[in-house]
Motif scaffolding. Sequence first.
Motif, mmCIF file in Angstrom:
data_model
loop_
_atom_site.group_PDB
_atom_site.id
_atom_site.type_symbol
_atom_site.label_atom_id
_atom_site.label_comp_id
_atom_site.label_asym_id
_atom_site.label_seq_id
_atom_site.Cartn_x
_atom_site.Cartn_y
_atom_site.Cartn_z
ATOM 1 N N GLY A 66 0.808 -1.222 0.000
ATOM 2 C CA GLY A 66 0.000 0.000 0.000
ATOM 3 C C GLY A 66 0.836 1.263 0.000
ATOM 4 N N THR A 67 2.118 1.143 0.353
ATOM 5 C CA THR A 67 3.024 2.285 0.316
ATOM 6 C C THR A 67 3.410 2.583 -1.127
ATOM 7 N N ILE A 68 3.348 3.839 -1.512
ATOM 8 C CA ILE A 68 3.706 4.226 -2.875
ATOM 9 C C ILE A 68 5.157 4.679 -2.907
ATOM 10 N N GLY A 69 5.947 4.020 -3.738
ATOM 11 C CA GLY A 69 7.344 4.377 -3.907
ATOM 12 C C GLY A 69 7.551 5.192 -5.170
ATOM 13 N N GLN A 70 8.652 5.908 -5.195
ATOM 14 C CA GLN A 70 8.975 6.778 -6.329
ATOM 15 C C GLN A 70 10.163 6.215 -7.085
ATOM 16 N N MET A 71 10.063 6.162 -8.395
ATOM 17 C CA MET A 71 11.138 5.682 -9.252
ATOM 18 C C MET A 71 11.783 6.857 -9.972
ATOM 19 N N ALA A 72 13.090 6.945 -9.875
ATOM 20 C CA ALA A 72 13.821 7.954 -10.629
ATOM 21 C C ALA A 72 14.599 7.236 -11.733
ATOM 22 N N ALA A 73 13.863 6.670 -12.675
ATOM 23 C CA ALA A 73 14.471 5.807 -13.682
ATOM 24 C C ALA A 73 14.978 6.603 -14.879
ATOM 25 N N THR A 74 16.160 6.235 -15.363
ATOM 26 C CA THR A 74 16.710 6.871 -16.560
ATOM 27 C C THR A 74 16.570 5.987 -17.785
ATOM 28 N N VAL A 75 15.993 4.802 -17.630
ATOM 29 C CA VAL A 75 15.904 3.890 -18.764
ATOM 30 C C VAL A 75 14.828 4.362 -19.745
ATOM 31 N N MET A 76 14.974 3.915 -20.988
ATOM 32 C CA MET A 76 13.999 4.235 -22.032
ATOM 33 C C MET A 76 13.686 2.950 -22.791
ATOM 34 N N PRO A 77 12.769 2.149 -22.246
ATOM 35 C CA PRO A 77 12.418 0.902 -22.938
ATOM 36 C C PRO A 77 11.595 1.187 -24.185
ATOM 37 N N PRO A 78 11.504 0.220 -25.074
ATOM 38 C CA PRO A 78 10.647 0.413 -26.252
ATOM 39 C C PRO A 78 9.184 0.588 -25.834
ATOM 40 N N ALA A 79 8.485 1.473 -26.523
ATOM 41 C CA ALA A 79 7.055 1.655 -26.283
ATOM 42 C C ALA A 79 6.326 0.362 -26.642
ATOM 43 N N PRO A 80 5.212 0.076 -25.939
ATOM 44 C CA PRO A 80 4.507 0.956 -24.999
ATOM 45 C C PRO A 80 4.931 0.814 -23.537
ATOM 46 N N LEU A 81 5.955 0.038 -23.210
ATOM 47 C CA LEU A 81 6.391 -0.062 -21.822
ATOM 48 C C LEU A 81 6.970 1.282 -21.379
ATOM 49 N N THR A 82 6.665 1.686 -20.142
ATOM 50 C CA THR A 82 7.140 2.975 -19.644
ATOM 51 C C THR A 82 8.474 2.828 -18.919
ATOM 52 N N ALA A 83 9.074 3.968 -18.587
ATOM 53 C CA ALA A 83 10.405 3.970 -17.983
ATOM 54 C C ALA A 83 10.437 3.228 -16.653
ATOM 55 N N ALA A 121 5.210 -8.068 -29.545
ATOM 56 C CA ALA A 121 5.352 -7.636 -30.938
ATOM 57 C C ALA A 121 6.225 -6.392 -31.077
ATOM 58 N N SER A 122 6.549 -5.744 -29.962
ATOM 59 C CA SER A 122 7.399 -4.550 -29.976
ATOM 60 C C SER A 122 8.871 -4.976 -29.920
ATOM 61 N N PRO A 123 9.801 -4.019 -29.962
ATOM 62 C CA PRO A 123 11.220 -4.369 -29.817
ATOM 63 C C PRO A 123 11.615 -4.766 -28.389
ATOM 64 N N LEU A 124 10.643 -4.866 -27.472
ATOM 65 C CA LEU A 124 10.963 -5.145 -26.077
ATOM 66 C C LEU A 124 11.695 -6.473 -25.859
ATOM 67 N N PRO A 125 11.320 -7.579 -26.509
ATOM 68 C CA PRO A 125 12.070 -8.815 -26.273
ATOM 69 C C PRO A 125 13.573 -8.672 -26.546
ATOM 70 N N GLY A 126 13.921 -7.984 -27.625
ATOM 71 C CA GLY A 126 15.337 -7.762 -27.922
ATOM 72 C C GLY A 126 15.995 -6.860 -26.897
ATOM 73 N N TRP A 127 15.245 -5.855 -26.426
ATOM 74 C CA TRP A 127 15.764 -4.929 -25.408
ATOM 75 C C TRP A 127 16.061 -5.671 -24.110
ATOM 76 N N LEU A 128 15.135 -6.543 -23.698
ATOM 77 C CA LEU A 128 15.341 -7.328 -22.485
ATOM 78 C C LEU A 128 16.504 -8.293 -22.646
ATOM 79 N N ALA A 129 16.614 -8.896 -23.816
ATOM 80 C CA ALA A 129 17.702 -9.842 -24.055
ATOM 81 C C ALA A 129 19.061 -9.136 -24.007
#
Length: 202
Positions: free
Chosen positions: A34-51, A75-83
Motif C-alpha cells: 500500500g506504500t507508494i514508492g517513487q522511481m527515478a528511472a533513466t531507462v527508455m524501454p521500447p514503447a509501450p512499456l514505460t520507464a 510484438a514490440s522491440p521489447l524482447p530484444g531490449w530485455l535480451a
Amino acid sequence: MTLDTLPFAGGFQEPVFEAQAVFRTLMDCMARPGTIGQMAATVMPPAPLTAAAGAVALTLCDHDTPVWLTPTLKASPLPGWLAFHAGATVTEERQSARFAFVEKGAMLPNLCLFAQGTQEYPDRSTTLVVEIEGFEGGRPMVLTGPGIRTREETAPVGLPDMFPHFWTENRQGFPRGVDLVLVAGDRVLCLPRTTVVHVKEA
C-alpha cells in the motif's frame, strides 16, 4: 534511433547504482504493501512499456528468469531490449514465467493462469508488473495484512472490475500465489500475496 538500434539503447546510465536504488524501492514497497514508492528511472524501454516498468524489468530480470509479455509487448522491440540489457528470454508459457509484464490499457489475465509456486517452494511463482493509469480516482480498496499497521487505502485506475475477485482467488492457495507490482507513471505500489484486499463500502 531506428527500430534496428532500439534494443541496444535506453538501458541504465549507471547500472549498478540505479538497479540498487530500484531494488530498494521495490523491497520497501513489498514489505509495506500500500506504500507508494517513487522511481527515478533513466531507462527508455521500447514503447509501450514505460520507464518505471522498464527499470523494474532491468532490475529483476536476468538469464534465469523467463519473462511473459502481452501480445502487444511481445510484438514490440521489447524482447530484444530485455535480451540485450538483462539477458532475459521471453516465454510463451505463463506457467514458466518468473515475471510477467502488462502494459497500460491491456487486459489483465486471470492471476491463476500464472505460476503459483509450490507448497515447498512458494517463491517459484510469477511476479506480475502491471501498468495502470494512477492510484487515485478509481474503485476504493482497503488493504490489510502483514506489513500494514492497521489498514491502507488505494483507488487504482486501470484494474478490471473483477480484480478483487481475482485477488481473493489468488490468496486461497497461500503460501502459493502470485505477487503484484503496480506501476503508474514514476510511482509503484506492491501487493504481495499476503495482502488482503477489500472493496471499500460507500
